[in-house]
Design a protein around this motif. Structure first.
Motif, PDB file in Angstrom:
ATOM      1  N   LYS A 120      11.813  -6.618  -4.522  1.00 32.17           N
ATOM      2  CA  LYS A 120      12.683  -7.689  -3.104  1.00 32.17           C
ATOM      3  C   LYS A 120      10.872  -8.283  -3.210  1.00 32.17           C
ATOM      4  CE  LYS A 120      13.866  -7.850   1.191  1.00 32.17           C
ATOM      5  NZ  LYS A 120      14.011  -6.474   2.530  1.00 32.17           N
ATOM      6  N   ASN A 121      10.120  -7.493  -2.556  1.00 31.76           N
ATOM      7  CA  ASN A 121       8.708  -8.178  -1.917  1.00 31.76           C
ATOM      8  C   ASN A 121       7.710  -9.072  -2.241  1.00 31.76           C
ATOM      9  OD1 ASN A 121       8.856  -7.857   1.119  1.00 31.76           O
ATOM     10  ND2 ASN A 121       9.294  -5.736  -0.009  1.00 31.76           N
ATOM     11  N   GLU A 122       7.468  -8.523  -4.254  1.00 30.48           N
ATOM     12  CA  GLU A 122       6.969  -9.303  -5.340  1.00 30.48           C
ATOM     13  C   GLU A 122       5.343  -8.852  -5.172  1.00 30.48           C
ATOM     14  OE1 GLU A 122       8.740 -12.966  -6.275  1.00 30.48           O
ATOM     15  OE2 GLU A 122      10.076 -12.526  -6.976  1.00 30.48           O
ATOM     16  N   PRO A 123       4.560  -7.802  -5.156  1.00 26.20           N
ATOM     17  CA  PRO A 123       3.405  -8.133  -4.446  1.00 26.20           C
ATOM     18  C   PRO A 123       2.268  -8.560  -5.340  1.00 26.20           C
ATOM     19  CG  PRO A 123       4.119  -5.862  -4.532  1.00 26.20           C
ATOM     20  CD  PRO A 123       5.435  -6.856  -4.569  1.00 26.20           C
ATOM     21  N   GLN A 124       1.493  -8.795  -4.902  1.00 23.68           N
ATOM     22  CA  GLN A 124       0.507  -9.664  -5.979  1.00 23.68           C
ATOM     23  C   GLN A 124      -0.333  -7.961  -6.823  1.00 23.68           C
ATOM     24  OE1 GLN A 124      -1.472 -12.856  -4.717  1.00 23.68           O
ATOM     25  NE2 GLN A 124      -0.545 -14.203  -4.643  1.00 23.68           N
ATOM     26  N   GLU A 125      -0.166  -7.556  -5.428  1.00 22.24           N
ATOM     27  CA  GLU A 125      -0.766  -5.802  -5.499  1.00 22.24           C
ATOM     28  C   GLU A 125      -0.101  -4.718  -4.692  1.00 22.24           C
ATOM     29  OE1 GLU A 125      -5.525  -4.629  -5.148  1.00 22.24           O
ATOM     30  OE2 GLU A 125      -4.811  -5.173  -4.090  1.00 22.24           O
ATOM     31  N   VAL A 126      -0.833  -3.657  -5.998  1.00 19.10           N
ATOM     32  CA  VAL A 126      -0.124  -2.523  -5.034  1.00 19.10           C
ATOM     33  C   VAL A 126      -1.392  -1.290  -5.165  1.00 19.10           C
ATOM     34  CG1 VAL A 126       1.097   0.002  -5.239  1.00 19.10           C
ATOM     35  CG2 VAL A 126       2.336  -2.164  -5.442  1.00 19.10           C
ATOM     36  N   VAL A 127      -2.026  -0.831  -3.717  1.00 23.87           N
ATOM     37  CA  VAL A 127      -2.574   0.017  -3.729  1.00 23.87           C
ATOM     38  C   VAL A 127      -1.927   1.292  -4.070  1.00 23.87           C
ATOM     39  CG1 VAL A 127      -4.584   0.589  -2.090  1.00 23.87           C
ATOM     40  CG2 VAL A 127      -4.048  -1.515  -2.530  1.00 23.87           C
ATOM     41  N   LEU A 128      -2.637   2.035  -4.656  1.00 25.04           N
ATOM     42  CA  LEU A 128      -2.385   3.502  -4.418  1.00 25.04           C
ATOM     43  C   LEU A 128      -3.356   4.461  -3.628  1.00 25.04           C
ATOM     44  CD1 LEU A 128      -1.818   3.772  -8.176  1.00 25.04           C
ATOM     45  CD2 LEU A 128       0.081   3.786  -6.620  1.00 25.04           C
ATOM     46  N   ALA A 129      -2.601   4.664  -2.975  1.00 23.74           N
ATOM     47  CA  ALA A 129      -3.829   4.983  -1.640  1.00 23.74           C
ATOM     48  C   ALA A 129      -2.862   6.734  -0.966  1.00 23.74           C
ATOM     49  CB  ALA A 129      -3.543   3.857  -0.296  1.00 23.74           C
ATOM     50  N   PHE A 130      -3.153   7.283  -2.317  1.00 29.50           N
ATOM     51  CA  PHE A 130      -2.799   9.615  -1.704  1.00 29.50           C
ATOM     52  C   PHE A 130      -4.260   9.535  -1.492  1.00 29.50           C
ATOM     53  CE2 PHE A 130       0.191   7.570  -5.374  1.00 29.50           C
ATOM     54  CZ  PHE A 130       1.027   7.220  -4.785  1.00 29.50           C
ATOM     55  N   ASP A 131      -3.194  11.275  -1.801  1.00 31.23           N
ATOM     56  CA  ASP A 131      -4.865  12.111  -0.847  1.00 31.23           C
ATOM     57  C   ASP A 131      -6.005  12.328  -2.085  1.00 31.23           C
ATOM     58  OD1 ASP A 131      -2.756  12.487   1.007  1.00 31.23           O
ATOM     59  OD2 ASP A 131      -2.328  15.055   0.065  1.00 31.23           O
ATOM     60  N   ILE A 151       0.897  -0.854  -0.392  1.00 31.27           N
ATOM     61  CA  ILE A 151       0.185  -0.002  -0.071  1.00 31.27           C
ATOM     62  C   ILE A 151       0.768   1.131  -0.418  1.00 31.27           C
ATOM     63  CG2 ILE A 151      -1.750   1.350   1.108  1.00 31.27           C
ATOM     64  CD1 ILE A 151      -1.488  -2.304   1.987  1.00 31.27           C
ATOM     65  N   LEU A 152       1.172   1.811  -1.071  1.00 28.38           N
ATOM     66  CA  LEU A 152       1.024   3.075  -1.377  1.00 28.38           C
ATOM     67  C   LEU A 152       0.959   4.347  -0.862  1.00 28.38           C
ATOM     68  CD1 LEU A 152       3.139   3.142  -4.627  1.00 28.38           C
ATOM     69  CD2 LEU A 152       3.886   1.826  -2.253  1.00 28.38           C
ATOM     70  N   CYS A 153       1.305   5.436   0.169  1.00 29.21           N
ATOM     71  CA  CYS A 153       0.988   6.855   0.809  1.00 29.21           C
ATOM     72  C   CYS A 153       1.966   7.792   0.586  1.00 29.21           C
ATOM     73  CB  CYS A 153       0.195   6.706   2.095  1.00 29.21           C
ATOM     74  SG  CYS A 153      -0.815   5.591   2.768  1.00 29.21           S
ATOM     75  N   PRO A 192      -1.328 -10.499   7.573  1.00 31.87           N
ATOM     76  CA  PRO A 192       0.115 -10.609   6.839  1.00 31.87           C
ATOM     77  C   PRO A 192       0.759 -10.576   5.593  1.00 31.87           C
ATOM     78  CG  PRO A 192      -1.167 -12.350   8.131  1.00 31.87           C
ATOM     79  CD  PRO A 192      -1.812 -11.727   7.601  1.00 31.87           C
ATOM     80  N   GLY A 193       1.854 -10.071   6.069  1.00 28.48           N
ATOM     81  CA  GLY A 193       2.217  -9.912   4.217  1.00 28.48           C
ATOM     82  C   GLY A 193       2.048  -8.112   3.641  1.00 28.48           C
ATOM     83  N   ASP A 194       1.500  -7.356   4.802  1.00 31.89           N
ATOM     84  CA  ASP A 194       1.104  -5.809   4.276  1.00 31.89           C
ATOM     85  C   ASP A 194       2.125  -5.285   4.361  1.00 31.89           C
ATOM     86  OD1 ASP A 194      -1.590  -6.820   2.660  1.00 31.89           O
ATOM     87  OD2 ASP A 194      -2.559  -5.842   4.509  1.00 31.89           O
ATOM     88  N   VAL A 195       2.796  -4.059   3.255  1.00 30.34           N
ATOM     89  CA  VAL A 195       3.887  -3.557   3.636  1.00 30.34           C
ATOM     90  C   VAL A 195       3.097  -1.852   3.368  1.00 30.34           C
ATOM     91  CG1 VAL A 195       6.415  -3.006   2.459  1.00 30.34           C
ATOM     92  CG2 VAL A 195       5.089  -5.238   3.028  1.00 30.34           C
ATOM     93  N   ASN A 198      -0.851  -6.584 -10.711  1.00 28.82           N
ATOM     94  CA  ASN A 198      -2.329  -5.657 -10.500  1.00 28.82           C
ATOM     95  C   ASN A 198      -1.796  -3.698  -9.614  1.00 28.82           C
ATOM     96  OD1 ASN A 198      -2.934  -7.258 -11.898  1.00 28.82           O
ATOM     97  ND2 ASN A 198      -3.711  -8.349  -9.592  1.00 28.82           N
ATOM     98  N   THR A 199      -2.286  -2.814 -10.687  1.00 24.89           N
ATOM     99  CA  THR A 199      -2.699  -1.034  -9.339  1.00 24.89           C
ATOM    100  C   THR A 199      -3.963  -1.432  -8.910  1.00 24.89           C
ATOM    101  OG1 THR A 199      -2.139  -0.370 -11.579  1.00 24.89           O
ATOM    102  CG2 THR A 199      -0.416  -1.007 -10.255  1.00 24.89           C
ATOM    103  N   ARG A 200      -4.144  -0.729  -7.533  1.00 20.78           N
ATOM    104  CA  ARG A 200      -5.608  -0.175  -8.144  1.00 20.78           C
ATOM    105  C   ARG A 200      -6.183   0.769  -7.200  1.00 20.78           C
ATOM    106  NH1 ARG A 200      -8.536  -1.675  -2.647  1.00 20.78           N
ATOM    107  NH2 ARG A 200      -7.421  -2.908  -1.986  1.00 20.78           N
ATOM    108  N   MET A 201      -6.630   1.907  -7.357  1.00 22.91           N
ATOM    109  CA  MET A 201      -6.366   3.448  -6.093  1.00 22.91           C
ATOM    110  C   MET A 201      -7.798   3.375  -4.603  1.00 22.91           C
ATOM    111  SD  MET A 201      -6.095   5.975 -10.127  1.00 22.91           S
ATOM    112  CE  MET A 201      -5.602   6.039 -10.690  1.00 22.91           C
ATOM    113  N   GLU A 202      -7.340   3.744  -4.455  1.00 21.07           N
ATOM    114  CA  GLU A 202      -8.501   3.929  -3.207  1.00 21.07           C
ATOM    115  C   GLU A 202      -8.214   4.804  -3.076  1.00 21.07           C
ATOM    116  OE1 GLU A 202      -8.724   1.578   0.816  1.00 21.07           O
ATOM    117  OE2 GLU A 202      -8.448   0.466  -0.679  1.00 21.07           O
TER     118      GLU A 202
END
Length: 124
Positions: free
Chosen positions: A46-57, A2-4, A21-24, A86-90
């Motif tokens: 390094k982490n090889e996430p299945q999904e990246v959540v773009l949780a910006f302002d 999850i990117l903020c 578990p596994g959330d970064v 996979n990317t998802r915006m939230e």
């Protein structure tokens, strides 16, 4: 993953989401810079996430960052021949700007303040 935008938003989002578990949770430190993107790329490899959540302002800048990061991550997938991420915006709800705003206590209504000042509604 999850990117903020900021560290406080990443911590706030993590608190709201609960532990999984596994959330970064990652802060990009405001405006995405070349250094932040390079670090993020290494972290993703390094982490090889299945999904990246773009949780910006929840503002124009946050939405622009999200679009930029979708393009950047797609480029990184091709560059490093990684499995497609996979990317998802939230975004936070419309009434707040960022994830930390959701955790801040709400100010009491003006009528409640006036009643308190006048001593109304106070039991004894």
């Amino acid at each position: 993953m999850i990117l903020c935008e900021s560290s406080i938003d990443a911590l706030s989002k993590a608190q709201m989401d609960g532990r999984h578990p596994g959330d970064v949770y990652v802060s990009i430190g405001g405006t995405p810079s070349a250094a932040a993107e390079k670090s993020l790329s290494a972290l993703i490899r390094k982490n090889e996430p299945q999904e990246v959540v773009l949780a910006f302002d929840n503002d124009d800048a946050g939405r622009g960052f999200a679009i930029h990061m979708v393009r950047y991550l797609a480029h990184e997938n091709q560059k490093f021949h990684m499995p497609m991420i996979n990317t998802r915006m939230e975004f936070p709800p419309d009434e707040v700007k960022d994830w930390n705003d959701m955790l801040k206590p709400k100010a009491p209504a003006r009528n409640q303040d006036r009643a308190r000042e006048a001593g109304l509604g106070m039991g004894g």
